[in-house]
Design a protein around this motif. Structure first.
Motif, PDB file in Angstrom:
ATOM      1  N   MET A  97       0.829  -1.200   0.000  1.00  0.00           N
ATOM      2  CA  MET A  97       0.000   0.000   0.000  1.00  0.00           C
ATOM      3  C   MET A  97       0.866   1.254   0.000  1.00  0.00           C
ATOM      4  O   MET A  97       0.631   2.203  -0.754  1.00  0.00           O
ATOM      5  CB  MET A  97      -0.932  -0.005   1.218  1.00  0.00           C
ATOM      6  N   LEU A  98       1.897   1.257   0.816  1.00  0.00           N
ATOM      7  CA  LEU A  98       2.771   2.428   0.898  1.00  0.00           C
ATOM      8  C   LEU A  98       3.553   2.652  -0.388  1.00  0.00           C
ATOM      9  O   LEU A  98       3.807   3.802  -0.773  1.00  0.00           O
ATOM     10  CB  LEU A  98       3.731   2.272   2.083  1.00  0.00           C
ATOM     11  N   GLU A  99       3.934   1.573  -1.063  1.00  0.00           N
ATOM     12  CA  GLU A  99       4.654   1.727  -2.326  1.00  0.00           C
ATOM     13  C   GLU A  99       3.806   2.445  -3.367  1.00  0.00           C
ATOM     14  O   GLU A  99       4.322   3.146  -4.227  1.00  0.00           O
ATOM     15  CB  GLU A  99       5.076   0.349  -2.847  1.00  0.00           C
ATOM     16  N   GLU A 100       2.490   2.314  -3.261  1.00  0.00           N
ATOM     17  CA  GLU A 100       1.595   2.976  -4.203  1.00  0.00           C
ATOM     18  C   GLU A 100       1.403   4.453  -3.901  1.00  0.00           C
ATOM     19  O   GLU A 100       1.273   5.271  -4.806  1.00  0.00           O
ATOM     20  CB  GLU A 100       0.228   2.280  -4.201  1.00  0.00           C
ATOM     21  N   ILE A 101       1.371   4.815  -2.612  1.00  0.00           N
ATOM     22  CA  ILE A 101       1.000   6.202  -2.275  1.00  0.00           C
ATOM     23  C   ILE A 101       2.155   7.095  -1.847  1.00  0.00           C
ATOM     24  O   ILE A 101       2.042   8.323  -1.913  1.00  0.00           O
ATOM     25  CB  ILE A 101      -0.081   6.225  -1.179  1.00  0.00           C
ATOM     26  N   THR A 102       3.287   6.533  -1.413  1.00  0.00           N
ATOM     27  CA  THR A 102       4.377   7.401  -0.966  1.00  0.00           C
ATOM     28  C   THR A 102       4.915   8.323  -2.061  1.00  0.00           C
ATOM     29  O   THR A 102       5.394   9.422  -1.743  1.00  0.00           O
ATOM     30  CB  THR A 102       5.536   6.577  -0.359  1.00  0.00           C
ATOM     31  N   PRO A 103       4.841   7.950  -3.373  1.00  0.00           N
ATOM     32  CA  PRO A 103       5.260   8.932  -4.384  1.00  0.00           C
ATOM     33  C   PRO A 103       4.400  10.188  -4.407  1.00  0.00           C
ATOM     34  O   PRO A 103       4.799  11.203  -4.990  1.00  0.00           O
ATOM     35  CB  PRO A 103       5.118   8.148  -5.702  1.00  0.00           C
ATOM     36  N   ALA A 104       3.228  10.146  -3.766  1.00  0.00           N
ATOM     37  CA  ALA A 104       2.368  11.335  -3.714  1.00  0.00           C
ATOM     38  C   ALA A 104       2.751  12.275  -2.584  1.00  0.00           C
ATOM     39  O   ALA A 104       2.228  13.394  -2.500  1.00  0.00           O
ATOM     40  CB  ALA A 104       0.908  10.919  -3.557  1.00  0.00           C
ATOM     41  N   VAL A 105       3.654  11.845  -1.693  1.00  0.00           N
ATOM     42  CA  VAL A 105       4.103  12.695  -0.584  1.00  0.00           C
ATOM     43  C   VAL A 105       5.480  13.239  -0.921  1.00  0.00           C
ATOM     44  O   VAL A 105       6.396  12.475  -1.230  1.00  0.00           O
ATOM     45  CB  VAL A 105       4.138  11.915   0.739  1.00  0.00           C
ATOM     46  N   VAL A 106       5.616  14.553  -0.867  1.00  0.00           N
ATOM     47  CA  VAL A 106       6.834  15.203  -1.345  1.00  0.00           C
ATOM     48  C   VAL A 106       7.527  15.950  -0.213  1.00  0.00           C
ATOM     49  O   VAL A 106       6.930  16.244   0.828  1.00  0.00           O
ATOM     50  CB  VAL A 106       6.508  16.193  -2.483  1.00  0.00           C
ATOM     51  N   SER A 107       8.787  16.247  -0.460  1.00  0.00           N
ATOM     52  CA  SER A 107       9.557  17.102   0.439  1.00  0.00           C
ATOM     53  C   SER A 107       9.544  18.528  -0.111  1.00  0.00           C
ATOM     54  O   SER A 107       9.641  18.728  -1.324  1.00  0.00           O
ATOM     55  CB  SER A 107      11.001  16.591   0.543  1.00  0.00           C
ATOM     56  N   ILE A 108       9.406  19.505   0.769  1.00  0.00           N
ATOM     57  CA  ILE A 108       9.361  20.911   0.360  1.00  0.00           C
ATOM     58  C   ILE A 108      10.470  21.676   1.060  1.00  0.00           C
ATOM     59  O   ILE A 108      10.614  21.588   2.290  1.00  0.00           O
ATOM     60  CB  ILE A 108       7.999  21.545   0.696  1.00  0.00           C
ATOM     61  N   SER A 109      11.263  22.378   0.298  1.00  0.00           N
ATOM     62  CA  SER A 109      12.285  23.266   0.868  1.00  0.00           C
ATOM     63  C   SER A 109      12.000  24.687   0.407  1.00  0.00           C
ATOM     64  O   SER A 109      11.596  24.907  -0.741  1.00  0.00           O
ATOM     65  CB  SER A 109      13.692  22.834   0.446  1.00  0.00           C
ATOM     66  N   VAL A 110      12.180  25.637   1.297  1.00  0.00           N
ATOM     67  CA  VAL A 110      11.857  27.031   0.984  1.00  0.00           C
ATOM     68  C   VAL A 110      13.017  27.946   1.358  1.00  0.00           C
ATOM     69  O   VAL A 110      13.815  27.648   2.245  1.00  0.00           O
ATOM     70  CB  VAL A 110      10.582  27.491   1.724  1.00  0.00           C
ATOM     71  N   LYS A 111      13.086  29.059   0.642  1.00  0.00           N
ATOM     72  CA  LYS A 111      14.006  30.147   0.968  1.00  0.00           C
ATOM     73  C   LYS A 111      13.202  31.432   0.939  1.00  0.00           C
ATOM     74  O   LYS A 111      12.268  31.580   0.142  1.00  0.00           O
ATOM     75  CB  LYS A 111      15.141  30.248  -0.048  1.00  0.00           C
ATOM     76  N   GLY A 112      13.559  32.344   1.799  1.00  0.00           N
ATOM     77  CA  GLY A 112      12.847  33.613   1.816  1.00  0.00           C
ATOM     78  C   GLY A 112      13.533  34.629   2.692  1.00  0.00           C
ATOM     79  O   GLY A 112      14.640  34.407   3.188  1.00  0.00           O
ATOM     80  N   THR A 113      12.844  35.739   2.871  1.00  0.00           N
ATOM     81  CA  THR A 113      13.363  36.837   3.686  1.00  0.00           C
ATOM     82  C   THR A 113      12.311  37.231   4.707  1.00  0.00           C
ATOM     83  O   THR A 113      11.176  37.536   4.354  1.00  0.00           O
ATOM     84  CB  THR A 113      13.704  38.059   2.821  1.00  0.00           C
ATOM     85  N   GLN A 114      12.698  37.168   5.972  1.00  0.00           N
ATOM     86  CA  GLN A 114      11.803  37.568   7.054  1.00  0.00           C
ATOM     87  C   GLN A 114      11.996  39.055   7.304  1.00  0.00           C
ATOM     88  O   GLN A 114      13.106  39.512   7.563  1.00  0.00           O
ATOM     89  CB  GLN A 114      12.115  36.780   8.329  1.00  0.00           C
ATOM     90  N   VAL A 115      10.903  39.804   7.196  1.00  0.00           N
ATOM     91  CA  VAL A 115      10.957  41.250   7.383  1.00  0.00           C
ATOM     92  C   VAL A 115      10.379  41.593   8.747  1.00  0.00           C
ATOM     93  O   VAL A 115       9.271  41.176   9.091  1.00  0.00           O
ATOM     94  CB  VAL A 115      10.167  41.988   6.284  1.00  0.00           C
TER      95      VAL A 115
END
Length: 457
Positions: A43-61
Motif C-alpha cells: 500500500m505504501l509503495e503505491e501512495i508514498t510517491p504522492a508525498v513530497v519534500s518541500i524546501s523554501v528560501k525567503g526573507t523575514q521582514v
C-alpha cells in the motif's frame, strides 16, 4: 485460503505492532509464501510517491518603531520605523492531490513568506513550485508544479473517521525523506488549541502516530491508502513527539482548496450567529436532553441564519447530516465552507428536532492600517473578524513588535468588540467612532476566552 488460526495470529501481530485494517480492506498477506508476515509495504509503495519534500528560501521582514526621542534629535526626515530583513530557509512536506494539474497541498506556515519553493519527488526530481493561494487562519496552502508522471493520493471523507481507526503518517521529519509512522485516531474535533493562532479555524484530528518537525504538510492516510488529513502540529513541551499530533481533516482541506482553485483565495462563509458551547449545566438549566451542540444566543439581523429561520435559543446539532459537538466546531466547519454554499442544519428547538437550509453569506475582511484610525494604534493592522464565540468585531491581523499598539497591550488575534461600552462590529464602525471622538477611549478586547480592557489616553 488462510486457516482461521493463521488469520488470528496475523491480526494479533498487527494489533501488537500498532497496525490494523479498516473493515473494507483484506488482511495484508502478500506473495505465495505463507511464512511471510503481514505488511503495509505494498500500500505504501503505491501512495508514498504522492508525498513530497518541500524546501523554501525567503526573507523575514521585521519592523521596529523608532522612539520619538530619536526623531527629536535626528530631525523630521527620520523614518517612523526601522525595517530589518533576515534570510531564512525551511523544510516541510506536501501531498500531491491532482497529478494532472500538479496541485500540491501543504501547510501555510511551511511556505509563508517564501520567495523560492522547491518540491522534491521520491524519484529524485526537484521542481520549482508556485503558490496558487493560501489561508493563514486554517493553515492550508496550495502549490502547483509542472511535471509529468506524477502520483496523486485519493482524498477520503474524513467525516467518516472514528476514534480508534488506524492511520499512517507520511512525511519528511527533520529532512529525513519518506518517513512512515503508524498509530490510531486518538480524538476528533480538537478545537481551542490556538496552534495556528488566535481567531483560527481549528477542527483537528488527534493521532498518536509520530509527527515531528518537518512532517508539517505531510499525509495522514487510512489503511486503504486514502488521505484523511494534513499533518500540521505536535503538542509537546520541548517540540518533540510525545504521542499527541494534530492533522487538518481532509474534508476541511478540500473545501478550502476548492475555493483557492476557483477564486485564488478563500471566500469564507458566514452564518451570522453569536453563541457558545452547550454543556451539561446549560442543558440541565434549559431542560434539554442532550449535552453537546452549538447554543445560539443571538441571531444577527439580515444574516444567513435569520433568513434560514434560525432563532435565539436554538441548539445546532449537525451540519449536512454530520454531528457537531460544540459551537467552536460549528464555527470551524462554517468558516471553511465557501460563501454562497447551501448547508442543511439540524437544530433542537423547544424539544423538537428541525432541519433548516441556509445559504452562507460572505465573510468580508479588508485589512486597514491602524495609523489611519488613531496614532496610539500605530503598528497594528485591523480587519473585520469575529471571536471564538462568533461575536463580530475588529481583529488585530498583524502587529509590529514594540509599536505603540504593542505597547498599549494589543496582541495578534485580539478582537476589539467595544469602545467605551459601545459595540463595535467592523473596521468601518471603529473608524467612524474614533473620527468623532476626543479623550479617553476604553477598548473592550476579546483574547480567546478572556475579556479585557485597554485604555487609550
Amino acid at each position: 485460503m488462510k486457516s482461521p488460526a493463521i488469520r488470528f495470529l496475523a491480526m494479533s501481530l498487527l494489533i501488537l505492532s500498532g497496525i490494523t485494517l479498516s473493515s473494507h480492506a483484506a488482511l495484508p498477506f502478500f506473495g505465495e509464501d505463507e511464512k511471510q508476515v503481514p505488511s503495509l509495504a505494498p500500500m505504501l509503495e503505491e501512495i508514498t510517491p504522492a508525498v513530497v519534500s518541500i524546501s523554501v528560501k525567503g526573507t523575514q521582514v521585521s519592523r521596529q518603531q523608532i522612539p520619538e526621542m530619536f526623531k527629536f534629535f535626528f530631525g523630521p526626515n527620520m523614518p517612523d520605523e526601522q525595517r530589518q530583513e533576515r534570510p531564512f530557509r525551511g523544510l516541510g512536506s506536501g501531498v500531491i492531490i491532482d497529478a494532472e494539474k500538479g496541485y500540491v497541498v501543504t501547510n501555510n506556515h511551511v511556505v509563508d513568506n517564501a520567495d523560492e519553493i522547491v518540491v522534491k519527488l521520491t524519484d529524485g526530481r526537484e521542481l520549482e513550485a508556485k503558490k496558487i493561494g493560501s489561508d493563514e487562519r486554517s493553515d492550508i496552502a496550495l502549490l502547483q508544479v509542472d511535471a509529468d508522471n506524477l502520483t496523486a493520493v485519493t482524498v477520503a471523507d474524513s467525516d467518516k473517521l472514528r476514534v480508534g481507526d488506524f492511520v499512517v503518517a507520511i512525511g519528511n521529519p527533520f529532512g529525513l525523506n519518506q518517513t512512515v509512522t503508524s498509530g490510531i485516531v486518538s480524538a476528533l474535533g480538537r478545537t481551542n488549541l490556538n496552534i495556528v493562532g488566535n481567531g483560527s479555524y481549528e477542527d483537528f484530528i488527534q493521532t498518536d502516530a509520530a509527527i515531528n518537525r518537518g512532517n508539517s504538510g505531510g499525509a495522514l492516510v487510512n489503511l486503504n491508502g486514502e488521505l484523511i488529513g494534513i499533518n500540521t502540529a505536535i503538542y509537546g513541551p520541548n517540540g518533540g513527539n510525545v504521542g499527541i499530533g494534530f492533522a487538518i481533516p481532509s474534508t476541511m482541506m478540500k473545501n478550502l482548496v476548492d475555493q483557492i482553485v476557483q477564486y485564488g483565495e478563500v471566500r469564507r462563509g458566514l452564518l451570522g450567529i453569536i453563541g457558545g458551547n452547550l454543556d451539561s449545566d446549560l442543558a440541565q438549566a434549559m431542560n434539554i436532553g442532550i449535552n453537546q451542540g452549538a447554543f445560539v444566543r443571538e441571531v444577527s439581523p439580515d444574516s444567513a441564519a435569520e433568513k434560514g429561520g434560525i432563532q435565539a435559543g436554538d441548539i445546532i446539532t449537525s451540519v449536512d447530516g454530520k454531528d457537531i459537538r460544540s459551537f467552536t466546531e460549528l464555527r470551524a466547519k462554517i468558516g471553511t465552507l465557501g460563501a454562497g454554499t447551501e448547508v442543511e442544519l439540524t437544530l433542537l428547538r423547544e424539544g423538537e428536532t428541525r432541519k433548516v437550509k441556509v445559504v452562507l453569506d460572505e465573510f468580508a475582511a479588508q485589512d486597514v492600517a491602524a495609523r489611519q484610525l488613531h496614532p496610539l494604534l500605530e503598528g497594528a493592522t485591523f480587519a473585520d473578524g469575529e471571536t471564538e464565540q462568533g461575536l463580530a468585531g475588529v481583529e488585530v491581523s498583524e502587529l509590529a513588535p514594540r509599536s505603540p499598539a504593542a505597547q498599549l497591550g494589543l496582541k495578534e488575534g485580539d478582537v476589539i468588540v467595544g469602545l467605551n461600552r459601545q459595540r463595535v462590529e467592523s473596521v468601518a464602525a471603529l473608524r467612524n467612532y474614533l473620527k468623532d471622538h476626543e479623550g479617553v477611549v476604553a477598548l473592550n478586547v476579546k483574547r480567546g476566552r478572556k475579556s479585557l480592557y485597554l485604555v487609550i489616553r
